[in-house]
Scaffold this motif. Structure first.
Motif, PDB file in Angstrom:
ATOM      1  N   GLU A 131       0.912  -1.197  -0.129  1.00  0.00           N
ATOM      2  CA  GLU A 131       0.017  -0.039   0.096  1.00  0.00           C
ATOM      3  C   GLU A 131       1.043   1.453  -0.140  1.00  0.00           C
ATOM      4  N   SER A 132       1.854   1.323   0.956  1.00  0.00           N
ATOM      5  CA  SER A 132       2.845   2.428   0.900  1.00  0.00           C
ATOM      6  C   SER A 132       3.579   2.706  -0.566  1.00  0.00           C
ATOM      7  N   ALA A 133       3.830   1.600  -1.145  1.00  0.00           N
ATOM      8  CA  ALA A 133       4.410   1.535  -2.480  1.00  0.00           C
ATOM      9  C   ALA A 133       3.528   2.266  -3.468  1.00  0.00           C
ATOM     10  N   LEU A 134       2.152   1.714  -3.647  1.00  0.00           N
ATOM     11  CA  LEU A 134       1.432   2.328  -4.493  1.00  0.00           C
ATOM     12  C   LEU A 134       1.255   3.923  -4.170  1.00  0.00           C
ATOM     13  N   LYS A 135       1.075   4.148  -2.901  1.00  0.00           N
ATOM     14  CA  LYS A 135       0.797   5.672  -2.809  1.00  0.00           C
ATOM     15  C   LYS A 135       2.240   6.241  -2.890  1.00  0.00           C
ATOM     16  N   ALA A 136       3.211   5.984  -2.952  1.00  0.00           N
ATOM     17  CA  ALA A 136       4.630   6.507  -3.166  1.00  0.00           C
ATOM     18  C   ALA A 136       4.645   6.804  -4.723  1.00  0.00           C
ATOM     19  N   LEU A 137       4.190   5.977  -5.585  1.00  0.00           N
ATOM     20  CA  LEU A 137       4.462   6.051  -6.823  1.00  0.00           C
ATOM     21  C   LEU A 137       3.161   6.986  -7.639  1.00  0.00           C
ATOM     22  N   GLN A 138       2.212   7.098  -6.984  1.00  0.00           N
ATOM     23  CA  GLN A 138       0.995   8.053  -7.442  1.00  0.00           C
ATOM     24  C   GLN A 138       1.325   9.356  -7.412  1.00  0.00           C
ATOM     25  N   ALA A 139       2.157   9.842  -6.579  1.00  0.00           N
ATOM     26  CA  ALA A 139       2.718  11.278  -6.923  1.00  0.00           C
ATOM     27  C   ALA A 139       3.300  11.616  -8.092  1.00  0.00           C
ATOM     28  N   PRO A 140       3.135  12.827  -8.792  1.00  0.00           N
ATOM     29  CA  PRO A 140       3.910  13.032 -10.061  1.00  0.00           C
ATOM     30  C   PRO A 140       5.358  12.977 -10.011  1.00  0.00           C
ATOM     31  N   PHE A 141       5.997  12.589 -11.268  1.00  0.00           N
ATOM     32  CA  PHE A 141       7.260  12.380 -11.192  1.00  0.00           C
ATOM     33  C   PHE A 141       7.838  13.969 -12.016  1.00  0.00           C
ATOM     34  N   ASP A 142       8.743  14.348 -11.505  1.00  0.00           N
ATOM     35  CA  ASP A 142       9.269  15.603 -12.439  1.00  0.00           C
ATOM     36  C   ASP A 142      10.832  14.996 -12.842  1.00  0.00           C
ATOM     37  N   LEU A 143      10.827  14.676 -14.036  1.00  0.00           N
ATOM     38  CA  LEU A 143      12.139  14.235 -14.726  1.00  0.00           C
ATOM     39  C   LEU A 143      12.716  15.322 -15.566  1.00  0.00           C
ATOM     40  N   SER A 144      13.549  16.099 -15.102  1.00  0.00           N
ATOM     41  CA  SER A 144      14.170  17.270 -15.998  1.00  0.00           C
ATOM     42  C   SER A 144      13.335  18.104 -16.766  1.00  0.00           C
ATOM     43  N   GLY A 145      12.321  18.362 -16.161  1.00  0.00           N
ATOM     44  CA  GLY A 145      11.019  19.114 -16.690  1.00  0.00           C
ATOM     45  C   GLY A 145      10.030  18.481 -17.319  1.00  0.00           C
ATOM     46  N   GLN A 146      10.337  17.099 -17.266  1.00  0.00           N
ATOM     47  CA  GLN A 146       9.057  16.332 -18.070  1.00  0.00           C
ATOM     48  C   GLN A 146       8.328  15.706 -16.680  1.00  0.00           C
ATOM     49  N   ARG A 147       7.006  16.189 -16.822  1.00  0.00           N
ATOM     50  CA  ARG A 147       6.301  15.645 -15.494  1.00  0.00           C
ATOM     51  C   ARG A 147       5.484  14.573 -16.065  1.00  0.00           C
ATOM     52  N   LEU A 148       5.396  13.522 -15.209  1.00  0.00           N
ATOM     53  CA  LEU A 148       5.013  12.200 -15.536  1.00  0.00           C
ATOM     54  C   LEU A 148       4.112  11.416 -14.232  1.00  0.00           C
ATOM     55  N   ASN A 149       2.696  11.384 -14.610  1.00  0.00           N
ATOM     56  CA  ASN A 149       1.943  10.643 -13.767  1.00  0.00           C
ATOM     57  C   ASN A 149       1.966   9.000 -14.036  1.00  0.00           C
TER      58      ASN A 149
END
Length: 620
Positions: A280-298
């Protein structure tokens, strides 16, 4: 040298011992030589002491009790160069030779003379806190001496190099996490009996994770962004593991198994709740958006969770269960974790086992037919039978159609199986006709799958079988489901029309559960409607004060009336009580089928029923 524990022999004693062995030098012939210098043995002993003392290799002489008798300066320096004398101290304590059972046993065997040599690697901690990796060798001296030579080599540099190379081999270059090889090493170690017995919990947990839609990230944004995403996912999973380890004896191992697959191993699980919380904690951690050198990914992830006793579990079995459960998580909708369910897995394994043996089972003749009577509602006489296939599986026993027909449709084996059913049923119907020439001939109804219509030349098969068996086309009825017939066009409609033109009756099975487009019936080559059992059950009293459902009666009566106006006959399925039969008869139903009349039975039982003047209600 002494074989007791009284300490090392002084150098002066070694000299006196040498002189005693040869007071006077002798010639090769045994005659003493005057003025020939020191005796040869004394010279050898002296040279031995010099080499022993000055050698850069750390060496010591150990007596048979395991005590240091003498040690050189290199040996003392290797152990830290302290002022405390080494003579008389146990070698096992100095070099940790008793740290594990196997080395301890081998060391004792060499001391006792039952083993020729000991070689082992030991990690030694020096007084200043530095750690050395050493290779230790213990071998007996010559037969004239009762001691043993102990040598210690510093292999720290070599060990460090090997460790760095192993780290590169065992870790993923993108995420720097343990890779698949190291992960399986850790799993195997955690499953060893000694490991889970010492820990006390005796359990192991695993979260098997992959990123939903990762391939789309690689395909649209490129592998460089994909690698950055993997590295960022690894960081978040590692943080989850470290957080989970704050209140536990050990931190879960995070590994990248390849592609977008990760694993979190709990080698000392305290139960399902712990592993589920980690997922459950892993799922929640990965749900936050990723900012990869200006590239925002969900992104999201799917996780298969397995938690079980370590005893009796193998690494392969654990991963198979995790892989299956990860598949369930994806099928169930992704962005979730799913816990391994033994019952669900058993059903899946059974399904796979059946699917893999279907075609060979047809060739081996493992299938047989049973026949359920179709009875005229007006006079109670036997009019026909429905052929129902059974699989006598060598492992699972007799299986009804709902256990394997869908599988046969998926892999195409329904075509040869359906052909066998059709041939066997027609031959049996013709045999009844021959054996009972004075009775009206029975028609036989055979279920046909949609794939048989599309994937085989059904018309040619039916024509050939009727010609070979001599059965009249009017005594063959083919049943198709309502959803398969309604809306038919192209090849299916042409096939049904050709069969109808041949004289074969076409029946719609389970009518009323699908489209129920009655107007469409006038354009189909259909001659029989089989009412679904859900309507017939509505005729049944629910209790002493509960009458039948009047709405069901109205619907059934209307369908029967319309079918008759279209020139169709109607068969009611699942007739179970005499009250149902009476009501169906009163509203004009033509034939009935159900346990009130008979369960599916063998061909011999049908022969017995043919010999009776009428079909007895309630006959088993």
């Amino acid at each position: 040298m002494s074989g007791t524990s009284e300490g090392p022999t002084p150098a002066a004693d070694l000299d006196r011992s040498a002189a005693t062995e040869s007071e006077t030098p002798a010639s090769p012939g045994g005659e003493p030589l005057d003025g020939a210098g020191p005796p040869p043995v004394r010279r050898v002993r002296s040279a031995y002491r010099s080499v022993f003392a000055a050698a850069p290799l750390a060496m010591a002489v150990v007596d048979r009790a395991g005590l240091i008798a003498n040690a050189n300066e290199a040996f003392a320096l290797l152990l830290g160069g302290g002022s405390e004398p080494l003579a008389g101290r146990p070698a096992a304590d100095l070099l940790e030779l008793a740290a594990d059972g196997s080395t301890r046993h081998a060391y004792r065997e060499v001391l006792c003379g039952r083993r020729a040599e000991l070689r082992c690697t030991r990690r030694l901690k020096q007084p200043d806190g530095r750690t050395l990796w050493t290779q230790i060798t213990l071998t007996p001296l010559d037969e004239a001496d009762d001691g043993l030579l102990l040598s210690v080599t510093d292999i720290s540099a070599h060990h460090d190099l090997q460790a760095r190379l192993r780290h590169l081999q065992m870790h993923d270059p993108v995420t720097r996490l343990p890779n698949r090889t190291l992960f399986f090493e850790r799993v195997t170690a955690a499953l060893e009996a000694e490991a889970h017995n010492e820990r006390g919990t005796g359990r192991i947990g695993l979260c098997y994770l992959d990123i939903d839609g990762f391939k789309a990230v690689n395909d649209t944004l490129g592998h460089r962004v994909g690698d950055r995403l993997l590295a960022a996912v690894a960081e978040r999973l590692t943080a989850c593991a470290e957080e989970a380890g704050r209140t536990r004896p050990s931190v879960p191992l995070v590994a990248r198994l390849g592609g977008d697959e990760f694993a979190l191993l709990v080698a000392d699980s305290t139960g399902t709740e712990q592993v589920a919380d980690l997922a459950e904690s892993a799922l929640k951690a990965l749900q936050a958006p990723f900012d990869l050198s200006g590239q925002r990914l969900n992104v999201s992830a799917s996780i298969g969770v397995v938690e079980r006793h370590a005893a009796g579990t193998t690494a392969t079995g654990l991963m198979q269960a995790a892989d299956t459960t990860l598949y369930w998580a994806k099928v169930d909708g992704k962005d979730r974790w799913t816990l391994f369910d033994p019952e669900r897995n058993a059903h899946l394994m059974t399904r796979q086992a059946l699917a893999s043996t279907l075609r060979p089972a047809i060739e081996r003749g493992e299938f047989r037919l049973e026949y359920q009577p179709l009875v005229g509602m007006a006079d109670g006489r036997l009019r026909g039978v429905e052929a129902l296939v059974r699989w006598d599986h060598p492992r699972f026993g007799p299986l009804p159609p709902n256990r394997f027909v869908a599988l046969a449709e998926e892999d195409g084996s329904i075509v040869p199986l359906g052909r066998w059913v059709l041939d066997t049923a027609c031959r049996q119907a013709r045999r009844w006709q021959t054996d009972h020439p004075d009775e009206p001939p029975l028609f036989v109804s055979v279920n046909v799958a949609v794939r048989q219509v599309w994937d085989s030349d059904l018309v040619a098969d039916v024509a050939r079988i009727l010609a070979e068996t001599g059965l009249s086309p009017r005594l063959l009825q083919l049943e198709l489901t309502e959803s398969a017939v309604m809306g038919s066009a192209g090849q299916p409609l042409q096939t049904l029309q050709a069969l109808s033109d041949m004289g074969v009756n076409i029946a719609i099975d389970d009518f009323g559960t699908g489209y129920s487009n009655l107007a469409y019936l006038s354009r189909l080559p259909v001659s029989v409607l089989k009412l679904d059992g859900s309507f017939v059950r509505g005729f049944q009293h629910e209790g002493p004060d509960a009458p039948p459902n009047p709405a069901d009666e109205v619907v059934v009566e209307a369908m029967i009336a319309l079918a008759h106006r279209l020139g169709l006959t109607v068969t009611a399925e699942c007739v179970e009580t005499s009250a149902q039969a009476t009501r169906l008869r009163s509203i004009g139903c033509d034939t009935g089928q159900g346990w009130l009349y008979s369960r599916p039975v063998t061909p011999d039982r049908i022969s017995e029923l043919l010999e009776s003047t009428s079909y007895a209600v309630g006959n088993p």
